[in-house]
Design a protein around this motif. Structure first.
Motif, PDB file in Angstrom:
ATOM      1  N   GLU A 280       0.845  -1.190   0.000  1.00  0.00           N
ATOM      2  CA  GLU A 280       0.000   0.000   0.000  1.00  0.00           C
ATOM      3  C   GLU A 280       0.880   1.241   0.000  1.00  0.00           C
ATOM      4  OE1 GLU A 280      -3.703  -0.072   2.497  1.00  0.00           O
ATOM      5  OE2 GLU A 280      -2.627  -1.692   3.507  1.00  0.00           O
ATOM      6  N   TYR A 281       0.465   2.244  -0.766  1.00  0.00           N
ATOM      7  CA  TYR A 281       1.230   3.487  -0.801  1.00  0.00           C
ATOM      8  C   TYR A 281       1.302   4.135   0.578  1.00  0.00           C
ATOM      9  CZ  TYR A 281       1.031   3.357  -5.925  1.00  0.00           C
ATOM     10  OH  TYR A 281       1.176   3.009  -7.236  1.00  0.00           O
ATOM     11  N   ILE A 282       0.220   4.069   1.335  1.00  0.00           N
ATOM     12  CA  ILE A 282       0.174   4.758   2.619  1.00  0.00           C
ATOM     13  C   ILE A 282       1.205   4.196   3.591  1.00  0.00           C
ATOM     14  CG2 ILE A 282      -1.585   3.232   3.588  1.00  0.00           C
ATOM     15  CD1 ILE A 282      -1.229   7.062   4.094  1.00  0.00           C
ATOM     16  N   ASP A 283       1.634   2.948   3.396  1.00  0.00           N
ATOM     17  CA  ASP A 283       2.611   2.355   4.301  1.00  0.00           C
ATOM     18  C   ASP A 283       4.030   2.841   4.021  1.00  0.00           C
ATOM     19  OD1 ASP A 283       0.712   0.886   5.643  1.00  0.00           O
ATOM     20  OD2 ASP A 283       0.920  -0.859   4.334  1.00  0.00           O
ATOM     21  N   PRO A 286       5.800   9.227   3.623  1.00  0.00           N
ATOM     22  CA  PRO A 286       5.876   9.822   4.970  1.00  0.00           C
ATOM     23  C   PRO A 286       4.484  10.106   5.504  1.00  0.00           C
ATOM     24  CG  PRO A 286       7.472  10.841   3.498  1.00  0.00           C
ATOM     25  CD  PRO A 286       6.607   9.956   2.645  1.00  0.00           C
ATOM     26  N   PRO A 287       4.197   9.709   6.739  1.00  0.00           N
ATOM     27  CA  PRO A 287       2.826   9.820   7.272  1.00  0.00           C
ATOM     28  C   PRO A 287       2.451  11.263   7.587  1.00  0.00           C
ATOM     29  CG  PRO A 287       4.326   9.027   8.962  1.00  0.00           C
ATOM     30  CD  PRO A 287       5.129   9.122   7.701  1.00  0.00           C
ATOM     31  N   LEU A 288       1.318  11.702   7.048  1.00  0.00           N
ATOM     32  CA  LEU A 288       0.786  13.025   7.381  1.00  0.00           C
ATOM     33  C   LEU A 288      -0.502  12.922   8.188  1.00  0.00           C
ATOM     34  CD1 LEU A 288       2.874  13.787   5.123  1.00  0.00           C
ATOM     35  CD2 LEU A 288       1.356  15.679   4.564  1.00  0.00           C
ATOM     36  N   LEU A 328      13.172  17.251   2.686  1.00  0.00           N
ATOM     37  CA  LEU A 328      12.647  16.908   1.364  1.00  0.00           C
ATOM     38  C   LEU A 328      12.787  15.416   1.084  1.00  0.00           C
ATOM     39  CD1 LEU A 328      11.434  18.176  -1.193  1.00  0.00           C
ATOM     40  CD2 LEU A 328      13.757  18.341  -2.105  1.00  0.00           C
ATOM     41  N   THR A 329      11.670  14.783   0.729  1.00  0.00           N
ATOM     42  CA  THR A 329      11.632  13.356   0.410  1.00  0.00           C
ATOM     43  C   THR A 329      10.854  13.147  -0.879  1.00  0.00           C
ATOM     44  OG1 THR A 329      11.674  12.760   2.759  1.00  0.00           O
ATOM     45  CG2 THR A 329      10.976  11.057   1.212  1.00  0.00           C
ATOM     46  N   GLN A 368       6.908  21.081  13.003  1.00  0.00           N
ATOM     47  CA  GLN A 368       5.461  21.198  13.174  1.00  0.00           C
ATOM     48  C   GLN A 368       4.698  21.087  11.858  1.00  0.00           C
ATOM     49  OE1 GLN A 368       7.639  23.575  14.077  1.00  0.00           O
ATOM     50  NE2 GLN A 368       7.590  23.743  16.315  1.00  0.00           N
ATOM     51  N   LEU A 369       5.353  21.320  10.716  1.00  0.00           N
ATOM     52  CA  LEU A 369       4.651  21.428   9.432  1.00  0.00           C
ATOM     53  C   LEU A 369       5.140  20.382   8.445  1.00  0.00           C
ATOM     54  CD1 LEU A 369       2.739  22.994   7.521  1.00  0.00           C
ATOM     55  CD2 LEU A 369       4.710  24.435   6.911  1.00  0.00           C
ATOM     56  N   SER A 370       4.177  19.742   7.762  1.00  0.00           N
ATOM     57  CA  SER A 370       4.491  18.789   6.700  1.00  0.00           C
ATOM     58  C   SER A 370       3.553  19.047   5.532  1.00  0.00           C
ATOM     59  CB  SER A 370       4.322  17.342   7.181  1.00  0.00           C
ATOM     60  OG  SER A 370       5.182  17.052   8.257  1.00  0.00           O
TER      61      SER A 370
END
Length: 540
Positions: A280-283, A286-288, A328-329, A368-370
């Motif tokens: 799965e892409y979500i895995d 980077p988690p938002l 940056l990723t 704090q920001l993504s």
């Protein structure tokens, strides 16, 4: 003279130094951060001992006696020229460990028949030292004995030396509430009747066993076994997929391999994952939507967990993520649905059937920001699955089964106002085209957005309260006409969700929640539909 049972390995330079760190810390007589400075024999001369424990100074008779024994019998291996670099004061525990090393070494000489190498004066000195430090020697032996017993227990009970077993079991009590099932505009205009909701409560389960194996310490091979019997609250139950739960699925609890992938590093900044099932892409991105995205502990609804763009496909594929720097990723992936990648028939397989290709740039300029900017190009041979079963029927299958290509664009942002409050928001746009040459007027525009409010540790540490408000995917425009009707939603569905995860302990959490759908299936003539859920999650 007593013969001690400790293995000589215990007093190798590395193990001895670890022991010197552990014992004073366990005894609570020296802070761990100070004790941890005893890192290697080469550094021991640079360490300043804690004054109240520096009972054995270089000027003491015991210190000089042990130094002489170490140099003559090589009790502590690893020091330059077999000499004891004792130019600093030692704690009594350190001194006792060194003394025990010499006792062990001399016992070995006696046992091997070379007792003539040990003179009488040294034996008398050893006896005197042993009597002087009896309490410290017994303390060390007791603690090492306890550590060895615990290590033996762990070794005998561990699943495997390279594999860890992790499990999760979900018990779900759930029901839908309302009057009628949702129908879309097309069905309504054709005079379809309104069947009633199937409102009977269900009590069902999902069990997962993850076998995680590492061969290098930085990689992971995961094999997941899954059994579940949670009926989906989909169009067959409520008339819409917008009521689906985030952990549903029903194979009558038949156990199967639901995930098989291998994640490994490429250099220092790149991670790759390849899978034959369950990727799965979500895995991998980077988690938002942290605290919302997990099916076992996050939001209760399928739409409320995370941005639907990540549901383009789930199954065999590859995902690569490269971190240019801390801010940056770049993530790229190619995934096909389960049951497609292993089928060589026409219109299927890895490159001749339904697929999805993702590219995402994640920007985290501050802790704090993504921000995430995501693009997915996908193709569906049967025209279905465009929104990952989170939106209306027209949005999920805009061209009534015709082959469909889509370009998905999405922006996601997360801001952590404080450790107790986070906000995540996303907006998505999809342009879909029918690929059948016989189909005219084949463009559709699909939109969705949502806001997630998270309150970590509300009530106590480990708890979490979450609120989701948004618009599941809907077909805002569609040139495709079915019969006399265009497959376009007349209205916008609003999704409201609230849940609270209460952590009973480290292994059990109960999450009650409630979901409300206004204008379900994009039709304001449909009555509201409600979903109540109590999810209990066991982790082990």
């Amino acid at each position: 003279m007593h013969k001690f049972w400790w293995h000589s390995l215990l007093f190798s330079p590395v193990i001895l130094d670890l022991l010197m760190v552990a014992v004073p810390a366990i005894a609570s007589e020296v802070p761990v951060n100070q004790a941890s400075s005893l890192s290697s024999p080469e550094d021991m001369g640079q360490v300043t001992s804690v004054s109240q424990l520096s009972d054995v100074k270089p000027t003491d008779w015991a210190f000089a006696a042990l130094q002489s024994l170490v140099e003559r019998y090589g009790c502590i291996a690893g020091y330059p020229n077999q000499t004891y670099r004792g130019n600093r004061a030692l704690t009594r525990y350190e001194f006792a460990a060194g003394l025990n090393a010499c006792l062990n070494q001399i016992n070995q000489l006696i046992a091997s028949g070379t007792a003539d190498l040990v003179n009488k004066e040294d034996l008398i000195t050893l006896q005197k030292l042993q009597e002087e430090y009896t309490a410290e020697l017994q303390t060390l032996r007791g603690r090492v004995d306890s550590l060895e017993a615990r290590t033996a227990t762990i070794e005998s009970q561990q699943f495997a030396t390279t594999t860890k077993l992790r499990g999760e079991a979900i018990f779900a009590l759930a029901s839908v509430f309302g009057s009628d099932r949702a129908i879309n505009t097309d069905a309504q205009n054709r005079g379809s009747s309104r069947p009633k909701l199937e409102e009977n409560a269900i009590f069902a389960d999902r069990v997962r066993l993850n076998f995680d194996t590492s061969f290098t310490g930085k990689d992971r091979l995961r094999v997941r076994l899954q059994g579940r019997n949670i009926t989906s609250f989909n169009s067959a139950v409520t008339g819409t997929n917008q009521t689906r739960l985030g952990f549903d699925g029903n194979e009558s609890n038949n156990v199967s391999v639901s995930a098989l992938f291998y994640r490994f590093p490429i250099g220092n900044s790149t991670i790759a994952s390849i899978a034959t099932e369950g990727l799965e892409y979500i895995d991998e991105v980077p988690p938002l939507s942290r605290n919302f995205d997990s099916s076992g502990s996050g939001a209760l609804s399928r739409f409320g967990r995370y941005n639907p763009i990540y549901r383009a496909a789930e199954g065999p594929g590859i995902i690569i993520s490269h971190q240019f720097n801390k801010a940056l990723t770049l993530t790229a992936g190619y995934v096909v649905p389960s049951g497609v990648g292993n089928d060589p028939s026409n219109g299927r397989g890895m490159f001749n059937g339904t697929y999805s290709a993702l590219g995402q740039i994640t920007f985290q300029p501050a802790s704090q920001l993504s921000l995430a900017f995501t693009y997915v190009n996908a193709y569906y041979t049967d025209g279905s699955g465009v929104t990952g079963s989170t939106g209306t029927g027209f949005a999920n299958n805009p061209f009534n089964g015709a082959r469909t290509s889509v370009n998905n664009y999405s922006v996601t942002a997360n801001y952590k106002f404080s450790p107790q409050f986070t906000l995540t928001a996303w907006g998505g746009y999809t342009n879909a085209k029918a690929e059948n040459t016989a189909v005219a007027r084949s463009d559709a525009e699909i939109w969705n957005w949502a806001v997630q409010l998270g309150f970590p540790d509300l009530g106590k540490k480990g708890n979490f309260a979450g609120f989701v408000f948004g618009v599941p995917p809907y077909a805002a425009s569609n040139e495709y006409v079915s019969g006399t009707n265009r497959r376009q939603d007349d209205d916008v569905t609003y999704h409201l969700e609230a849940f609270y995860r209460y952590k009973l302990n480290d292994n059990i959490a109960i999450t009650p929640g409630f979901i409300t759908l206004l204008n379900p299936e994009g039709n304001s003539s449909n009555p509201n539909i409600y979903v109540g859920v109590v999810r209990t999650t066991f982790t082990f």
